[in-house]
Design an enzyme around this catalytic site. Structure first.
Site, PDB file in Angstrom:
ATOM      1  N   HIS A 138       0.861  -1.123  -0.103  1.00  0.00           N
ATOM      2  CA  HIS A 138       0.142   0.179  -0.007  1.00  0.00           C
ATOM      3  C   HIS A 138       1.085   1.419   0.036  1.00  0.00           C
ATOM      4  O   HIS A 138       1.911   1.378   0.808  1.00  0.00           O
ATOM      5  CB  HIS A 138      -0.966  -0.111   1.352  1.00  0.00           C
ATOM      6  CG  HIS A 138      -1.790   1.216   1.387  1.00  0.00           C
ATOM      7  ND1 HIS A 138      -2.848   1.534   0.741  1.00  0.00           N
ATOM      8  CD2 HIS A 138      -1.750   2.289   2.332  1.00  0.00           C
ATOM      9  CE1 HIS A 138      -3.354   2.713   0.948  1.00  0.00           C
ATOM     10  NE2 HIS A 138      -2.675   3.308   1.794  1.00  0.00           N
ATOM     11  N   GLY A 153       2.636   5.590   4.308  1.00  0.00           N
ATOM     12  CA  GLY A 153       1.823   6.099   5.459  1.00  0.00           C
ATOM     13  C   GLY A 153       0.384   5.534   5.824  1.00  0.00           C
ATOM     14  O   GLY A 153      -0.100   4.794   5.028  1.00  0.00           O
ATOM     15  N   SER A 155      -3.534   5.097   5.883  1.00  0.00           N
ATOM     16  CA  SER A 155      -4.749   5.545   5.116  1.00  0.00           C
ATOM     17  C   SER A 155      -4.964   6.840   5.424  1.00  0.00           C
ATOM     18  O   SER A 155      -5.443   6.866   6.693  1.00  0.00           O
ATOM     19  CB  SER A 155      -5.640   4.405   5.094  1.00  0.00           C
ATOM     20  OG  SER A 155      -6.827   4.841   4.427  1.00  0.00           O
ATOM     21  N   GLY A 156      -5.173   7.891   4.689  1.00  0.00           N
ATOM     22  CA  GLY A 156      -5.942   8.899   4.964  1.00  0.00           C
ATOM     23  C   GLY A 156      -4.936  10.060   5.328  1.00  0.00           C
ATOM     24  O   GLY A 156      -5.086  11.150   5.601  1.00  0.00           O
ATOM     25  N   VAL A 157      -3.474   9.832   5.432  1.00  0.00           N
ATOM     26  CA  VAL A 157      -2.449  10.783   5.881  1.00  0.00           C
ATOM     27  C   VAL A 157      -2.155  11.649   4.897  1.00  0.00           C
ATOM     28  O   VAL A 157      -1.609  12.732   5.278  1.00  0.00           O
ATOM     29  CB  VAL A 157      -1.317   9.915   6.317  1.00  0.00           C
ATOM     30  CG1 VAL A 157      -0.444   9.443   5.092  1.00  0.00           C
ATOM     31  CG2 VAL A 157      -0.275  10.651   7.073  1.00  0.00           C
ATOM     32  N   LYS A 159      -1.105  10.813   1.192  1.00  0.00           N
ATOM     33  CA  LYS A 159      -0.308  10.339   0.096  1.00  0.00           C
ATOM     34  C   LYS A 159      -0.702  10.957  -1.221  1.00  0.00           C
ATOM     35  O   LYS A 159       0.220  11.374  -1.915  1.00  0.00           O
ATOM     36  CB  LYS A 159      -0.102   8.794   0.392  1.00  0.00           C
ATOM     37  CG  LYS A 159       0.534   8.323   1.558  1.00  0.00           C
ATOM     38  CD  LYS A 159       0.710   7.097   1.558  1.00  0.00           C
ATOM     39  CE  LYS A 159      -0.617   6.086   1.585  1.00  0.00           C
ATOM     40  NZ  LYS A 159      -1.565   6.172   2.512  1.00  0.00           N
ATOM     41  N   ASP A 177      -2.103   3.881  -4.529  1.00  0.00           N
ATOM     42  CA  ASP A 177      -2.878   2.827  -3.560  1.00  0.00           C
ATOM     43  C   ASP A 177      -2.271   1.615  -3.533  1.00  0.00           C
ATOM     44  O   ASP A 177      -1.453   1.197  -2.598  1.00  0.00           O
ATOM     45  CB  ASP A 177      -4.405   2.695  -4.022  1.00  0.00           C
ATOM     46  CG  ASP A 177      -5.234   2.151  -2.995  1.00  0.00           C
ATOM     47  OD1 ASP A 177      -4.854   2.265  -1.886  1.00  0.00           O
ATOM     48  OD2 ASP A 177      -6.150   1.299  -3.315  1.00  0.00           O
TER      49      ASP A 177
END
Length: 306
Positions: A138, A153, A155-157, A159, A177
């Site tokens: 990921h 990082g 999820s939601g950080v 990227k 992703d």
């Protein structure tokens, strides 16, 4: 390691099939093509079997100088090494006996208008990449000024949003992703997409977008060598220091070490700019330049005066 067949390289390079249509499912066992030399003379235990054998002008001209019986003998020796196929370059005519021996042994004979050097380089690059050990992780991969950067990082950080900002600055998306990492050598890691997510970037609150349709071909790149592994993390008070240069850290993927950097996120930080700086700094280090060393050299006269 993925399994390739002769059919795969025929499809990839549009090789002409001279014989062996019924045997194109033969598997490729080795990642390097061979140009026969000693293989023409006899069978030797120290010469690896199973390589694609490629015949250039030198090899074909040599076989044409032989009598029919000698030519058949040399070709029979070559067939003993069990090549998945034999490729003739520069659109040359088949040597005497090649069709017969390869048909008897179920070995396809292919032909290309490319020269020996061009055909070898293209085949090696394609087969090595296609048969390389690979994993899927990921993350996001971008190419920043020609330097491959893996962004990781939670999820939601941010990227994908960071990748979008980098695209706006003229850099290129490789994968979002799901990232496919391929080990090309003990020192080389290739990052690419998984075909399904090719050209797509997913942004929260916006949705899925095709970067090529939105920003043009220059916004996307099929693959890139991974030079930096950058992890985006949440900001932690008192966790950053002001050392002149941190000890270099590495992350390993399939045994390949990749320089690792952690960037903590905070409102107002130019994360895309920091990634550009990290990529440019990595490039300068590859050229042998160290900002720390230059800084210490400037301080040295002051130390001597004291």
């Amino acid at each position: 390691m993925k399994q390739l067949t002769v059919q795969d390289i025929v499809h990839q390079f549009s090789f002409e099939i001279l014989s062996g249509n019924d045997h194109l499912e033969r598997p490729l066992k080795k990642t390097k093509v061979r140009r026969p030399g000693l293989e023409f003379m006899d069978t030797f235990d120290f010469i690896a079997r199973g390589h694609i054998q490629i015949l250039g002008k030198n090899e074909v001209n040599y076989l044409h100088t032989l009598t029919d019986d000698e030519c058949k003998c040399r070709i029979s020796n070559l067939v003993e090494y069990d090549p998945p196929c034999i490729l003739i370059t520069s659109n040359q005519e088949q040597p005497y006996g090649l069709h017969t021996y390869c048909t008897e042994n179920g070995i396809p004979v292919l032909r290309t208008p490319d020269t020996m050097g061009v055909a070898s380089a293209k085949l090696d690059a394609f087969v090595i990449s296609s048969m390389a050990e690979e994993i899927a992780i990921h993350g996001v991969v971008v190419n920043v000024s020609g330097i491959g950067v893996l962004l990781r990082g939670k999820s939601g950080v941010g990227k994908s949003e960071t990748a979008h900002t980098l695209i706006g600055r003229g850099h290129r998306l490789v994968a979002d992703d799901i990232v496919v990492l391929r080990k090309l050598s003990p020192q080389t890691l290739l990052g690419t997409h998984n075909q399904t997510n090719r050209e797509f970037l997913a942004l929260r609150s916006i949705g899925l977008m095709n970067v090529v349709r939105l920003y043009g071909r220059a916004a996307f790149q099929e693959e890139t060598r991974i030079a930096l592994d950058i992890e985006l993390t949440e900001w932690k008070d008192n966790s950053l220091n002001n050392e002149l240069e941190l000890d270099e850290k590495f992350t390993e993927y399939m045994g390949v070490p990749v320089p690792y950097i952690q960037i903590q996120l905070q409102p107002g930080r130019d994360v895309a700019g920091l990634i550009e700086a990290a990529a440019n700094n990595w490039y300068l280090k590859q050229q042998g330049y160290s900002a720390l060393e230059e800084f210490m050299e400037r301080l040295e006269p002051e130390f001597k005066q004291e």
